[in-house]
Write a protein that holds these residues in place. Sequence first.
Motif, PDB file in Angstrom:
ATOM      1  N   PRO A 195       0.842  -1.195   0.000  1.00  0.00           N
ATOM      2  CA  PRO A 195       0.000   0.000   0.000  1.00  0.00           C
ATOM      3  C   PRO A 195       0.880   1.249   0.000  1.00  0.00           C
ATOM      4  O   PRO A 195       1.976   1.253   0.580  1.00  0.00           O
ATOM      5  CB  PRO A 195      -0.773  -0.095   1.314  1.00  0.00           C
ATOM      6  CG  PRO A 195      -0.714  -1.530   1.689  1.00  0.00           C
ATOM      7  CD  PRO A 195       0.547  -2.090   1.113  1.00  0.00           C
ATOM      8  N   ALA A 196       0.390   2.279  -0.640  1.00  0.00           N
ATOM      9  CA  ALA A 196       1.165   3.509  -0.729  1.00  0.00           C
ATOM     10  C   ALA A 196       1.358   4.114   0.653  1.00  0.00           C
ATOM     11  O   ALA A 196       0.514   3.959   1.538  1.00  0.00           O
ATOM     12  CB  ALA A 196       0.450   4.514  -1.628  1.00  0.00           C
ATOM     13  N   GLY A 197       2.466   4.804   0.804  1.00  0.00           N
ATOM     14  CA  GLY A 197       2.687   5.479   2.062  1.00  0.00           C
ATOM     15  C   GLY A 197       4.142   5.434   2.457  1.00  0.00           C
ATOM     16  O   GLY A 197       4.990   4.919   1.723  1.00  0.00           O
ATOM     17  N   THR A 198       4.423   5.976   3.629  1.00  0.00           N
ATOM     18  CA  THR A 198       5.791   6.002   4.125  1.00  0.00           C
ATOM     19  C   THR A 198       5.978   4.846   5.100  1.00  0.00           C
ATOM     20  O   THR A 198       5.126   4.602   5.958  1.00  0.00           O
ATOM     21  CB  THR A 198       6.052   7.337   4.834  1.00  0.00           C
ATOM     22  OG1 THR A 198       5.804   8.378   3.891  1.00  0.00           O
ATOM     23  CG2 THR A 198       7.489   7.420   5.308  1.00  0.00           C
ATOM     24  N   TYR A 199       7.097   4.152   4.923  1.00  0.00           N
ATOM     25  CA  TYR A 199       7.378   2.972   5.732  1.00  0.00           C
ATOM     26  C   TYR A 199       8.625   3.155   6.557  1.00  0.00           C
ATOM     27  O   TYR A 199       9.536   3.897   6.181  1.00  0.00           O
ATOM     28  CB  TYR A 199       7.587   1.756   4.820  1.00  0.00           C
ATOM     29  CG  TYR A 199       6.314   1.221   4.210  1.00  0.00           C
ATOM     30  CD1 TYR A 199       5.712   0.070   4.717  1.00  0.00           C
ATOM     31  CD2 TYR A 199       5.719   1.850   3.123  1.00  0.00           C
ATOM     32  CE1 TYR A 199       4.553  -0.433   4.154  1.00  0.00           C
ATOM     33  CE2 TYR A 199       4.556   1.365   2.555  1.00  0.00           C
ATOM     34  CZ  TYR A 199       3.972   0.214   3.071  1.00  0.00           C
ATOM     35  OH  TYR A 199       2.829  -0.276   2.536  1.00  0.00           O
ATOM     36  N   THR A 200       8.655   2.454   7.657  1.00  0.00           N
ATOM     37  CA  THR A 200       9.923   2.288   8.353  1.00  0.00           C
ATOM     38  C   THR A 200      10.033   0.816   8.709  1.00  0.00           C
ATOM     39  O   THR A 200       9.057   0.072   8.641  1.00  0.00           O
ATOM     40  CB  THR A 200      10.018   3.179   9.605  1.00  0.00           C
ATOM     41  OG1 THR A 200      11.379   3.213  10.049  1.00  0.00           O
ATOM     42  CG2 THR A 200       9.157   2.640  10.751  1.00  0.00           C
TER      43      THR A 200
ATOM     44  N   GLY B 157      14.683   5.969   9.859  1.00  0.00           N
ATOM     45  CA  GLY B 157      14.810   5.834   8.402  1.00  0.00           C
ATOM     46  C   GLY B 157      13.501   5.355   7.798  1.00  0.00           C
ATOM     47  O   GLY B 157      12.849   4.471   8.363  1.00  0.00           O
ATOM     48  N   THR B 158      13.108   5.935   6.706  1.00  0.00           N
ATOM     49  CA  THR B 158      11.831   5.557   6.091  1.00  0.00           C
ATOM     50  C   THR B 158      12.013   5.410   4.591  1.00  0.00           C
ATOM     51  O   THR B 158      13.016   5.824   4.029  1.00  0.00           O
ATOM     52  CB  THR B 158      10.773   6.656   6.297  1.00  0.00           C
ATOM     53  OG1 THR B 158      11.239   7.857   5.662  1.00  0.00           O
ATOM     54  CG2 THR B 158      10.508   6.912   7.756  1.00  0.00           C
ATOM     55  N   TRP B 159      11.047   4.806   3.936  1.00  0.00           N
ATOM     56  CA  TRP B 159      10.962   4.818   2.488  1.00  0.00           C
ATOM     57  C   TRP B 159       9.505   4.950   2.109  1.00  0.00           C
ATOM     58  O   TRP B 159       8.633   4.717   2.952  1.00  0.00           O
ATOM     59  CB  TRP B 159      11.597   3.582   1.874  1.00  0.00           C
ATOM     60  CG  TRP B 159      10.826   2.313   2.124  1.00  0.00           C
ATOM     61  CD1 TRP B 159       9.916   1.724   1.311  1.00  0.00           C
ATOM     62  CD2 TRP B 159      10.918   1.480   3.280  1.00  0.00           C
ATOM     63  NE1 TRP B 159       9.432   0.578   1.882  1.00  0.00           N
ATOM     64  CE2 TRP B 159      10.032   0.401   3.101  1.00  0.00           C
ATOM     65  CE3 TRP B 159      11.676   1.540   4.480  1.00  0.00           C
ATOM     66  CZ2 TRP B 159       9.866  -0.610   4.039  1.00  0.00           C
ATOM     67  CZ3 TRP B 159      11.501   0.532   5.409  1.00  0.00           C
ATOM     68  CH2 TRP B 159      10.607  -0.525   5.186  1.00  0.00           C
ATOM     69  N   THR B 160       9.292   5.334   0.893  1.00  0.00           N
ATOM     70  CA  THR B 160       7.934   5.638   0.497  1.00  0.00           C
ATOM     71  C   THR B 160       7.514   4.758  -0.663  1.00  0.00           C
ATOM     72  O   THR B 160       8.271   4.562  -1.610  1.00  0.00           O
ATOM     73  CB  THR B 160       7.826   7.115   0.098  1.00  0.00           C
ATOM     74  OG1 THR B 160       8.334   7.885   1.184  1.00  0.00           O
ATOM     75  CG2 THR B 160       6.393   7.506  -0.178  1.00  0.00           C
ATOM     76  N   VAL B 161       6.343   4.220  -0.558  1.00  0.00           N
ATOM     77  CA  VAL B 161       5.756   3.495  -1.670  1.00  0.00           C
ATOM     78  C   VAL B 161       4.766   4.457  -2.296  1.00  0.00           C
ATOM     79  O   VAL B 161       3.887   4.975  -1.600  1.00  0.00           O
ATOM     80  CB  VAL B 161       5.057   2.214  -1.183  1.00  0.00           C
ATOM     81  CG1 VAL B 161       4.313   1.542  -2.333  1.00  0.00           C
ATOM     82  CG2 VAL B 161       6.067   1.268  -0.565  1.00  0.00           C
ATOM     83  N   ASP B 162       4.948   4.748  -3.596  1.00  0.00           N
ATOM     84  CA  ASP B 162       4.071   5.765  -4.161  1.00  0.00           C
ATOM     85  C   ASP B 162       2.738   5.148  -4.548  1.00  0.00           C
ATOM     86  O   ASP B 162       2.589   3.935  -4.636  1.00  0.00           O
ATOM     87  CB  ASP B 162       4.755   6.503  -5.307  1.00  0.00           C
ATOM     88  CG  ASP B 162       5.044   5.590  -6.471  1.00  0.00           C
ATOM     89  OD1 ASP B 162       4.233   4.689  -6.727  1.00  0.00           O
ATOM     90  OD2 ASP B 162       6.106   5.773  -7.093  1.00  0.00           O
ATOM     91  N   PRO B 163       1.751   6.000  -4.756  1.00  0.00           N
ATOM     92  CA  PRO B 163       0.377   5.507  -4.923  1.00  0.00           C
ATOM     93  C   PRO B 163       0.237   4.496  -6.067  1.00  0.00           C
ATOM     94  O   PRO B 163      -0.670   3.672  -6.056  1.00  0.00           O
ATOM     95  CB  PRO B 163      -0.421   6.775  -5.216  1.00  0.00           C
ATOM     96  CG  PRO B 163       0.396   7.881  -4.638  1.00  0.00           C
ATOM     97  CD  PRO B 163       1.818   7.459  -4.792  1.00  0.00           C
TER      98      PRO B 163
END
Lengths: 623, 623, 343, 343
Positions: free
Chosen positions: A239-244, D330-336
């Motif tokens: 799912p879209a969004g910011t992950y850690t 630390g993060t990363w982003t999954v785009d829509p």
Amino acid sequence: MADDIATVDPSSTTTEVLEKVVIRFAGDSGDGMQVAGTRFTDASALFGNDLATLPSFPAEIRAPAGTLPGVSSFQVQIADFDILTAGDEPDCLVAMNPAALKKHIEDLRQGGTLIVNTDTFEERNLAKAGYESNPLDDDSLRGYRVIKVPMDELTKEAVKGSGVSGRSVLRSKNFFALGLLAWLFHRPTEPTIDWARKKFANKPEVAEANVAAFKAGYTFGVATEATKSTFEVKPAALPAGTYTNVNGNTALAWGLIAASQKSGLPLFYGSYPITPASDILHELSRQKNFGVRTFQAEDEIAGVGSAIGAAFAGNLAVTGSSGPGIALKSEAISLAFIAELPLIVINVQRGGPSTGLPTKPEQSDLLFSLYGRHGESPVPVIAAASPSDSFEVAIEAARIALTYMTPVILLSDNSIANGSEPWLLPDIEAIPNIEVDFVKYPNGPDGTFLPYLRDVQTFARPWAIPGTPGLEHRIGGIEKDAITGDVSYDPKNHQLMTDTRAWKVANIANDIPDLSVDGDEDADLVVLGWGSTFGAIRAAARRARLDGRKVATLHLRYLNPMARNLGEVLSSYDKILIPELNTGQLLKLIRAEFLLDAVGLNKVAGEPFKVSEVAEKIMEMTK
Amino acid sequence: MADDIATVDPSSTTTEVLEKVVIRFAGDSGDGMQVAGTRFTDASALFGNDLATLPSFPAEIRAPAGTLPGVSSFQVQIADFDILTAGDEPDCLVAMNPAALKKHIEDLRQGGTLIVNTDTFEERNLAKAGYESNPLDDDSLRGYRVIKVPMDELTKEAVKGSGVSGRSVLRSKNFFALGLLAWLFHRPTEPTIDWARKKFANKPEVAEANVAAFKAGYTFGVATEATKSTFEVKPAALPAGTYTNVNGNTALAWGLIAASQKSGLPLFYGSYPITPASDILHELSRQKNFGVRTFQAEDEIAGVGSAIGAAFAGNLAVTGSSGPGIALKSEAISLAFIAELPLIVINVQRGGPSTGLPTKPEQSDLLFSLYGRHGESPVPVIAAASPSDSFEVAIEAARIALTYMTPVILLSDNSIANGSEPWLLPDIEAIPNIEVDFVKYPNGPDGTFLPYLRDVQTFARPWAIPGTPGLEHRIGGIEKDAITGDVSYDPKNHQLMTDTRAWKVANIANDIPDLSVDGDEDADLVVLGWGSTFGAIRAAARRARLDGRKVATLHLRYLNPMARNLGEVLSSYDKILIPELNTGQLLKLIRAEFLLDAVGLNKVAGEPFKVSEVAEKIMEMTK
Amino acid sequence: MTAPIYTRADFQTDQEVRWCPGCGDYTILASVQQFLAGLSRNREEFVFISGIGCAARFPYYVNTYGMHSIHGRAPAIASGVAITRPDLSVWVITGDGDALSIGGNHLIHTLRRNVNLTILLFNNQIYGLTKGQYSPTSEIGKTTKSSPFGSIDYPFNPVSLALGAEATFVARTLDMDRSHTQKMLEAAYNHKGSAFIEIYQNCNVFNDKAFIQLTGKEERVHNRIDLEAGKPIVFDDGAKAVVMRGGEAVVVDSNSVDPKAILVHDPTNPNASVAFAVSRLSHGPYGPTPLGIFRDVNRPTYDSEVNAQVAAAKEKLGEGDLAKLIASHGTWTVDPSGNGASA
Amino acid sequence: MTAPIYTRADFQTDQEVRWCPGCGDYTILASVQQFLAGLSRNREEFVFISGIGCAARFPYYVNTYGMHSIHGRAPAIASGVAITRPDLSVWVITGDGDALSIGGNHLIHTLRRNVNLTILLFNNQIYGLTKGQYSPTSEIGKTTKSSPFGSIDYPFNPVSLALGAEATFVARTLDMDRSHTQKMLEAAYNHKGSAFIEIYQNCNVFNDKAFIQLTGKEERVHNRIDLEAGKPIVFDDGAKAVVMRGGEAVVVDSNSVDPKAILVHDPTNPNASVAFAVSRLSHGPYGPTPLGIFRDVNRPTYDSEVNAQVAAAKEKLGEGDLAKLIASHGTWTVDPSGNGASA
Ligand SMILES: Cc1ncc(C[n+]2csc(CCOP(=O)(O)OP(=O)(O)O)c2C)c(N)n1
Ligand SMILES: Cc1ncc(C[n+]2csc(CCOP(=O)(O)OP(=O)(O)O)c2C)c(N)n1
Ligand code: SF4
Ligand code: SF4
Ligand SMILES: [Mg+2]
Ligand SMILES: [Mg+2]
């Protein structure tokens, strides 16, 4: 491509694209395997894979280098779809010394890739590991793709000039291994290099040594074409969004802070260190700017005692430990229960009984949570299902404790606590507030305060905190009159209060969501789980479905009270399977409550379920 | 007739012969009601009645004289047949002051005899008891046979010349009451007079005052013909033999001493005082010439800790407490379980949770006994059914602990501990020995000692005590290798050891008697009980049978493991009723184990069951 | 029977020693094994009971009877052994967390009771096994995993605490100094009753060099105050001395005082006041710190008193007769005809 | 707002007081209530936490906030209150069994941490509530229900123990002496940090006259040593005095010594040695026994240090921002679109 690492030459090495791969780093405690695993994991997370990890530390003390008990390992599964566990058996094993090889080789799947540091395979180390002959020389590794690398040698070579010298040189060999794996699995290199530079910012020579080793490992792969093919695991469609990437203890600590903010109450954590719960204390003690007050008590009793005092004084009060420490808190939890004070008691379960297996996961404290107190004291119990779930569960524990004025036991276990997974960061704003109303004015006749005059909805008693004028009152562990709160030895009153307390807790069932089934609603078999078996059960059900079986799964977050529709849902299946890392504790509860002939799949080996173990049982039951 | 007391003139007063009668003495804590009750009981025992007693103390501290919380009472049932409880409602109530009247009058059966000390019914005392008008003057005592006696006055008169003076004079008024009751119930007078003279041998003036008051009471009955009829309860047809009147704590202590003698091991009792378990410590600390060593520890943890040390050192090691203290011992019991050391843990249950109702009985620690420890630690649990049964149960606990090398939890409760009944003294010689074999020689290859090489029958590990040459070894709370006893973190070994420990305990079922049903084998209903409900259940079943109902009863001494034939026996009845002084704990176990739809009759009021409560339920279920 | 002749190896087990390389525990282990071997006392008569912690693994490595028990409870467990088995030599192995944090209560009660056992407290001023939290002996301001902003817990002085708890034998020694350690062990062994030895132990992983003032080549001469019975307390190669002033022990330049004013160390003083004053010379190993025996006095031991009461009772009343006991509260008899009864 | 004016009655509750008639607890209750009333501090700001025992019923009778908790744990519970609520006045009520037996560990740790609370230990040298077993302060040889042949447990001296545990305020008083009790309460109340008061309390039912040497008309003059700051320690109508000799406090005839040699009492002495020596003058109330304040020194309190760290962290880092915190590793982003990812 970061810095100056040569890129993989596409002509000479083929790339296999995999859906998922399981990698295990294993080496001596001093070899930095946890760091290597975590770096690999973070790079994969940033790359966009779904993943799950399972670290495994040596039992307790740093054993002498090279011995079997001294082996430390870290397993990670990365995938291009949403996975649920860290994997059953590694596809790739990194063995930094003979002991690591000896301990882990059995788990490597046939045909899997084995990377060994050949430099450590000399007589002394072989003997320490209990090898009679060198496994690199005899036939014993047939069946694996073995990549032999003189890592000590190459690392030494690589770090020359970094400024690091002497014994410290070899400290970088985990980065060499990491570099080699980055090549083998097409990992991005920047995150690791950046991390090293940041982490060792004030020891630049160490940073450079690590970076140099990392690059050397990578280049070694490129240069020697260490394998015929490298592997690629594409990003997962998450799912879209910011992950850690978060582990359970950290998520739990953050969840408590969230609950503190959402309830407007300062957080107090009274605890005594114990593996695997200590990291919650460590994390919370760093977050003082959130108003968190941590108290490292002289023992677990003082830990819970101080939390009870803090609860009385109007804080969000929490205590945490693992089995042996929870046992010591039992008497005090009973006080919190009868005094009806809000309190969260975290139990990060480990292998028991007694000191047991302190660094291994187990789910053997469920019945202990429900019944581990003298007298009738049915404390609410909830359990986290995974590392990231711990965040939500912590908030939920706080909500129940504060809304119902009761202690709540929150169960985690060693695999959740130290395991990690990607976590889609929640929208903090969207987390609902927890309403807390301290009483301000007398609630009884003639301006008196009646500390047991309950809320008609929740049956919670009012919370009047010291400092509030006119509400001076005394609570305690002796039975109290249902209305005045005075000490009462009246038989009828004791019956009433016993029933009321039980009813108050049972009533929470009306305030928790109904269970919904995952999987095939029309299945004959439902698999019921709680806690950290979540991933293995879901994955096993998936696997069984691929095999054409119909199977439903159910997962309990709430162990006491349980969801209202549980009996109904369970009754609608012919067969019920309950896998647990104990001898059948939820099983007992379900059988007693619903008189359903559920069966257990039980394991008490200080290890999580393998997906295959659960899948096999499902196959057997759906034949 | 002792001394010079006038005998009852048969012409003027009729005698009713009763099968049984229930008498309750009630007065201020300072009025000596426990002494009066015990004396009456002993005289009745010596007379040959069957009997059962139920003392009830004020909650904790001597409350100010004359108040309701300060009331102390003692109930005894005497009968000419074998009775099972101290009776539901008194036929005769002695009320020494207004508070005693207020607190107990509701229980007196309609038409029952009430003896009141009128001298205490003055304004202050009436106010303290919460009486607005004097109940002796208004109509409220209609429906009872009231005997008004100015006991203070008459006692003062009687003890004149005894040498006792001042405030001490009124101390003898319990003896006055006792004398009156001796007359009313045709009790022998010698035992009481003898007792007083012996007890106060070195305060002869006190002895004489008491004797004088006693006689005065008796004579008062004769002279005033206080009632139209007196009552007689003939001796019971009990099995031949020598009897004593014993309470549960004493019988338990003596049972431990018996076990010590029968096993040839010195008895060690490590404990911390707590109501209602302290009397076991008191009794044992007096029996030093039996080689008993008692240790009043700094807390319960040290109590059980010292016992674990004593067990390791080769003693019959025992610790005891009540709920709050048992909670504190939980972690250490878990150590004894994994270290497989013989240990008896006595829990004299009281009302919970927390401090709860410290002087009241409850059976709410059953699930706590079974599951009140972290990890998988299924400790054997057995329970006493009555005061005298405690003797046997103590020996049995020792037998199991020593034979199987395991901690054993022994459950009693406040009503057993302080209640008393006639006990047909056992033939000490006939009690079987408990075989204990300390290992003397190495049991492993090359003269090694393997502390976990188990007995093939019992699965007990060998007991090698310090001081034995060649068997030096180390045990502890971390999981141990199944053979060598070395620390082991091996997954398979943990599974094996967990299973082995569970199996060892389950296997004890082969070494305990099958259950046999009491009552109507062809009944539809079986009533299953454990612990102190024994008497009420049997008596209720009897009562139901008199009413033409068919009912069977079963009583469990062994709660873990349970008798092998339990499931089979239970399944042969249509309905199963489980009365318990908790919210349904055995009920849960039975339902989970056998999937039988047993129902509970539950009471958590700090009081034993009334026979009528159980009987009513039986009637309802056998309609 | 002749006394057995042992070497250190006889007190080693087949277990691999699992402490971090360089840990002070190794040295203590060697000292204890060597001391035991030298006693020529049968190996089976020793019992080592430990709690939980790095230190607490000790019993696995000593070839005697032993128990690795639970956190903090070793003194209680050992009391059960010592009270019931006066024939044994009972030792407690514990850490600063084990003995002073969770186990503080058992420690002080065992000391006041004077149970006949020896307690070796390995004080590394840190929780080793749980990977580095501050302990009740860590210094104020120490940053650890659980005190990232510095510890605010004022530490115990274990010697003062033991003296306040009525201990009859209190000593302090240093892991590295094997001969001093063995001297302390010997005195403790010869003491009847509870003997308490604080052993400064270096945890090179989580608290390295905590004792550098006492072990460093430079530092130790200046800081090590050796307490020796009957001798004036001087240190720093004689440059410094300890005197009592207004009830306090203070360090002075030796040549600034009359040599007769220097405190002559007397561990056998029945009054614990001076020993306490000496214990206040340091609060942790951060400057001049006394090592040696602070106190060594006689008081009846708990176990001997318990056993004396048992013996006296037997003497007076004879061996217990169970049949008599159960009949001791008065009996009556029902005769075989079934319903008669006579007192 | 003007300060409230209270009388003792304002600090009484509607609960019937349930101690035995004649129990010393009544007098202590009266002293405390009267003291509180005199403070003119809002009643709701007081919290009384007790354990279990006769003494521990105390909170039911004081009209403030209170908790009658579980045996031995009151100091821990009170610490939770005091640390999180520096605005309150926190009191612990405990007995010799509650505080020194089961609760010994919490007591010594609370004292060393210097948590801001006052501990009133009602020492009747017996377990009252459980009907008369010996306690950790009972004298050797005492016959009780659990020691029919006489107790063999060497008792604690609570003052010495507290001093050994680094207490900053230690005092002793007597139930019967209400004015002395109130003086001690006042000093304790004004002390910042943990204040420990041992109150000798007569249990007329199970241990009557235990303190007769200090309360008896005849005896008390000879035995009561009143410690007063800045004054030489003399007693017995001036006939006896206390001097320091070789580091020990000893009783001498006043006229046998130079008046200047008499020990001048100084509770503020940072070094606890003299206070300890004075505490050794008696080991139980069986002869000349000091009453008063042994020690009263300043050290940062635990709660103020905790709260200072919180304030400093906020000052430095600003109020915690949760969204930032959870993104801090630390993060990363999954785009829509669903399957892209960027660091
Ligand atoms: C009841 C319980 N609480 C906590 C722990 C965790 N624990 C084990 S050892 C230890 C402290 C160790 O410190 P110390 O006694 O100083 O020993 P060291 O490791 O430094 O030798 C702790 C907190 C435990 N095992 N059991
Ligand atoms: C865990 C626990 N253990 C034991 C008890 C029983 N108990 C209650 S009070 C007490 C001792 C009381 O002595 P003390 O503290 O001196 O108070 P006193 O009654 O003399 O005022 C004991 C042993 C308990 N309530 N809880
Ligand atoms: S952690 Fe410290 S105390 Fe523990 S073994 Fe390692 S060096 Fe020794
Ligand atoms: S038993 Fe003693 S301490 Fe308790 S209330 Fe009675 S006199 Fe007071
Ligand atoms: Mg340590
Ligand atoms: Mg007391």
